[in-house]
Design an enzyme around this catalytic site. Structure first.
Site, PDB file in Angstrom:
ATOM      1  N   CYS A   1     -30.393 -25.680  21.066  1.00  0.00           N
ATOM      2  CA  CYS A   1     -31.521 -26.521  20.642  1.00  0.00           C
ATOM      3  C   CYS A   1     -32.897 -25.879  20.855  1.00  0.00           C
ATOM      4  O   CYS A   1     -33.694 -25.833  19.915  1.00  0.00           O
ATOM      5  CB  CYS A   1     -31.488 -27.889  21.310  1.00  0.00           C
TER       6      CYS A   1
ATOM      7  N   ARG B   1     -21.380 -21.809  29.328  1.00  0.00           N
ATOM      8  CA  ARG B   1     -21.503 -22.926  30.258  1.00  0.00           C
ATOM      9  C   ARG B   1     -20.561 -22.724  31.426  1.00  0.00           C
ATOM     10  O   ARG B   1     -19.445 -22.241  31.255  1.00  0.00           O
ATOM     11  CB  ARG B   1     -21.165 -24.246  29.555  1.00  0.00           C
TER      12      ARG B   1
ATOM     13  N   GLN C   1     -20.657 -22.700  18.991  1.00  0.00           N
ATOM     14  CA  GLN C   1     -20.777 -24.014  18.358  1.00  0.00           C
ATOM     15  C   GLN C   1     -21.191 -23.844  16.909  1.00  0.00           C
ATOM     16  O   GLN C   1     -21.998 -22.966  16.602  1.00  0.00           O
ATOM     17  CB  GLN C   1     -21.884 -24.821  19.036  1.00  0.00           C
TER      18      GLN C   1
ATOM     19  N   ASP D   1     -23.474 -25.301  15.277  1.00  0.00           N
ATOM     20  CA  ASP D   1     -24.567 -26.177  15.693  1.00  0.00           C
ATOM     21  C   ASP D   1     -25.600 -26.296  14.584  1.00  0.00           C
ATOM     22  O   ASP D   1     -25.801 -25.356  13.813  1.00  0.00           O
ATOM     23  CB  ASP D   1     -25.218 -25.542  16.928  1.00  0.00           C
TER      24      ASP D   1
ATOM     25  N   HIS E   1     -29.627 -28.413  13.872  1.00  0.00           N
ATOM     26  CA  HIS E   1     -30.642 -29.386  14.271  1.00  0.00           C
ATOM     27  C   HIS E   1     -31.426 -29.788  13.047  1.00  0.00           C
ATOM     28  O   HIS E   1     -31.842 -28.925  12.266  1.00  0.00           O
ATOM     29  CB  HIS E   1     -31.533 -28.793  15.363  1.00  0.00           C
TER      30      HIS E   1
ATOM     31  N   LYS F   1     -25.621 -41.820  19.537  1.00  0.00           N
ATOM     32  CA  LYS F   1     -24.852 -40.815  18.800  1.00  0.00           C
ATOM     33  C   LYS F   1     -23.612 -41.441  18.180  1.00  0.00           C
ATOM     34  O   LYS F   1     -23.189 -42.528  18.585  1.00  0.00           O
ATOM     35  CB  LYS F   1     -24.426 -39.696  19.744  1.00  0.00           C
TER      36      LYS F   1
ATOM     37  N   HIS G   1     -29.237 -33.570  16.711  1.00  0.00           N
ATOM     38  CA  HIS G   1     -28.311 -32.459  16.950  1.00  0.00           C
ATOM     39  C   HIS G   1     -27.017 -32.840  16.258  1.00  0.00           C
ATOM     40  O   HIS G   1     -26.589 -33.983  16.373  1.00  0.00           O
ATOM     41  CB  HIS G   1     -27.918 -32.301  18.419  1.00  0.00           C
TER      42      HIS G   1
HETATM   43 ZN   LIG Z   1     -28.776 -29.379  20.183  1.00  0.00          ZN
END
Ligand SMILES: [Zn+2]
Ligand SMILES: [Zn+2]
Length: 669
Positions: free
Chosen positions: A361, A390, A408, A410, A412, A496, A542
């Site tokens: 992010c 992580r 990911q 991912d 945004h 979410k 996200h």
């Molecule tokens: Zn994010």
């Protein structure tokens, strides 16, 4: 007061003499109910019961959240109560049933091995365990014997009877029989002068209950395995042997459970990953880090290529951000604070502290911030196959499913409030396209909302939350997608939706998440110039569809049981020549397929045909093309499919076309 009032679930109130039992009440309703009854749910109507350990709650387990308590069917009712008779239909009854099955196990073990010392025996998911101290390990043969004894005792229909003893007597009982773990439990847990016990035939156990009336219904169970466990789970304590069992109300449910376990074993992605040479985890490199072998790497490339194409089609911009960034950035984002536990330690370079990224992010936010955006530029959709690191405890790491480094898919989305509904809808539509593409047709959707009564626990203004939640809900409604709303489950920074897919054997996997964020735009001071010429804060979402590419690959392996559909199979076709005499023709077939971009392998080993076919089957190669002198003369191949078997001889050109069509269709079979 010699009469008590019993309020039934339908609201009706009946009067009974004091000391009436739940089974008496059940009989007064219908003999069928009394027959089906397993346990009762009781709560005090005067409101006293829930407050303390007086009245109906004396000598019982702690009441449930609603103030109710499970009661033996034969336990006398001493005051006005609300009463619900539970049968096999109630999940609470299954829990009690499994607890009673655990007592039956202990009863059987005590008959066969009178010197063992008893630990605890609770119900667990799908069954129960009981733990024992015994010098010799329980062998598989022992388990067979114990199971037989359990069936014997069950058939005797032994009642589970509740008894009360004064605490000193209770202690003496166990001191005399040298059951010292039980003495310890009584010392710790019995906080009333009278201690409750349950007997099952000759077996007696310190237990707060409740239990089903007798052993006769305990038929569908199976002792599964023995596992070592320290007493009370504390290292240094004596090591007990836990006998684990599966238990269900019916044989059918037990069989289905055992079948699921077998299937899960057959599909285990760690075993298949090694057998099919897809990936590995290397001790030398560290735990939770994945090495993608050529075949796994090829599948990943295909998955990612499909995804990238879709991203571009759907209006996303593809970006890349660094794996390591200054630690101060994570202070601004707040991760250094609320996400600290999950981050790798900081790295020092030229006296500056850097952080391996746990999320993408902040990187995307920095790209957004490189210029002043106008409402006309929005929505901005930044997508990245972003690798993050992580920290997970080594004990919880699990194959591809729980790792320390993963990528990911991912993205945004930064948009105006007016755009949010369409953006959410597009995300959900994309998620469904992913599921369809990989052959999942069952799913569950959960909407995690805030707890409106405690706005102080959340970032963002109430109107933000209402707008976001409404966008999520109206999208679900408009798209006709059933969902479960979970109040108070949202992260502090926004509501979410999560999509959990259900795989081929009914397991659910968390996959897609579409998550609002009212926190980061404020922390980074994100802006856009609105139609009114003023500066506004954009909404930020996200979203990840596959979640992690590693985990998704693990799910795919298990869902397909390693038999990837043709478009994803690392080797699509294995050519199996029957002998060296047809070598030239086999090479010609090989070249032809290769020239048509079909992933093909030629088995040139000096092996008999059945061995070649067996090996290709083991590798779950979708098609085997057998070529012999007949095929060489006719310019054909004999087609064999890994699950459909022999499909007969066909001209080579036709086979090429059919393969190309199946690949292009991304058919799942
Ligand atoms: Zn994010
Ligand atoms: Zn018990």
């Amino acid at each position: 007061m010699d009469q008590i009032h019993v309020t039934l679930p339908d609201g009706s109130v009946k009067e009974f003499p004091k000391g009436t039992t739940p089974v008496d009440v059940a009989k007064s309703i219908s003999p069928r109910l009394a027959e089906a009854a397993l346990v009762a749910k009781v709560s005090a109507t005067d409101g006293n019961g829930a407050k303390g350990k007086s009245g109906i709650f004396s000598n019982s387990v702690d009441p449930a959240e609603d103030g109710s308590l499970l009661y033996d069917l034969r336990r006398p009712l001493e005051q006005d109560v609300k009463l619900h008779i539970l049968t096999e239909k109630d999940p609470d009854a299954l829990y009690v049933f499994r607890h009673s099955a655990a007592h039956l196990l202990a009863a059987a073990v005590m008959e066969l091995y009178p010197n063992v010392k008893l630990g605890i025996g609770p119900p667990v998911e799908n069954g129960f365990f009981y733990e024992f101290l015994r010098e010799e390990p329980f062998t598989p043969e022992d388990l067979v014997k114990i199971e037989k004894k359990m069936h014997e005792l069950a058939a005797q229909d032994l009642p589970n009877e509740r008894k009360l003893l004064p605490k000193p007597e209770a202690l003496k009982l166990y001191q005399d029989s040298k059951q010292l773990f039980k003495c310890e439990l009584i010392e710790e847990k019995a906080d009333e002068p009278m201690v409750s016990f349950y007997t099952t035939g000759k077996f007696i156990d310190f237990c707060r209950g409740p239990h089903i009336p007798s052993t006769k219904r305990i038929q569908a169970f199976k002792l599964m395995n023995v596992a070592g466990a320290y007493w009370k789970g504390q290292e240094g304590n004596p090591q007990l042997q836990r006998i684990y069992a599966a238990a269900f109300f019916s044989q059918k449910e037990l069989d289905a459970h055992l079948h699921r376990l077998e299937e899960a074993k057959r599909r285990d992605h760690r075993r298949l990953g090694a057998e099919l040479d897809l990936f590995s985890i290397q001790e030398q490199a560290g735990p939770g880090l994945i090495f993608w072998h050529p075949k796994g790497g090829l599948i990943r490339t295909l998955v990612e290529n499909w995804l990238r194409e879709e991203l571009v089609k759907r209006g996303y911009d593809l970006v890349f951000t660094p794996h390591i960034m200054l630690f101060d950035l994570w202070k601004t984002s707040g991760h250094a604070n609320f996400y600290k536990e999950s981050m790798f330690g900081a790295v020092e370079v030229e006296k500056a502290h850097y952080q391996l990224k746990p999320m993408n992010c902040p990187g995307h936010i920095l790209i957004y911030k490189t210029k002043l955006r106008s409402y006309r530029d929005l929505p901005v959709r930044l997508a990245e196959l972003g690798t993050v690191y992580r920290y997970e405890r080594s004990g919880v790491l699990h194959g591809l499913l729980r790792v320390r480094g993963f990528t990911q898919d991912d993205a945004h989305i930064f948009c105006t409030p007016g755009q949010i509904e369409l953006e959410v809808e597009a995300c959900v539509d994309f998620a469904f396209a992913v599921m369809k593409n990989f052959g999942f047709d069952k799913y569950e959707v959960e909407l995690s909302d805030w707890d409106e009564k405690h706005p102080e626990n959340y970032a963002g203004k109430p109107e933000d939350w209402h707008r976001a939640t409404n966008a999520l809900r109206s999208t679900m409604d408009r798209m006709n997608i059933p969902y479960k709303r979970i109040e108070g489950e949202a992260a502090f920074y926004g509501p979410k939706i999560d999509v959990k897919l259900i795989d081929a054997i009914g397991r659910s996997w968390q996959l897609t998440t579409v998550q609002f964020d009212f926190n980061l735009p404020a922390r980074f001071g994100l802006e856009y110039v609105g139609e009114d010429g003023k500066r506004h804060q954009p909404l930020m979402v996200h979203r990840a569809l596959l979640g992690s590419v590693e985990r998704f690959f693990g799910i795919l392996i298990e869902h397909y049981a390693g038999a990837f559909p043709l478009w994803l199979a690392p080797v699509q076709v294995e050519i199996c020549p029957v002998s060296e005499k047809v070598q030239d023709y086999a090479k010609h077939v090989h070249e032809t397929l290769k020239n048509h971009s079909i992933r093909v392998h030629l088995d040139e080993r000096n092996e008999k045909l059945p061995a070649k076919i067996r090996d290709a089957q083991m590798q779950k190669t979708p098609y085997m093309l057998v070529v012999g002198p007949k095929e060489a003369d006719a310019g054909s191949v004999s087609v064999r499919h890994r699950s459909k078997g022999d499909l007969g001889a066909r001209p080579l050109a036709d086979v090429v076309t059919a393969l190309q069509e199946e690949i292009a269709s991304r058919l799942i079979q």
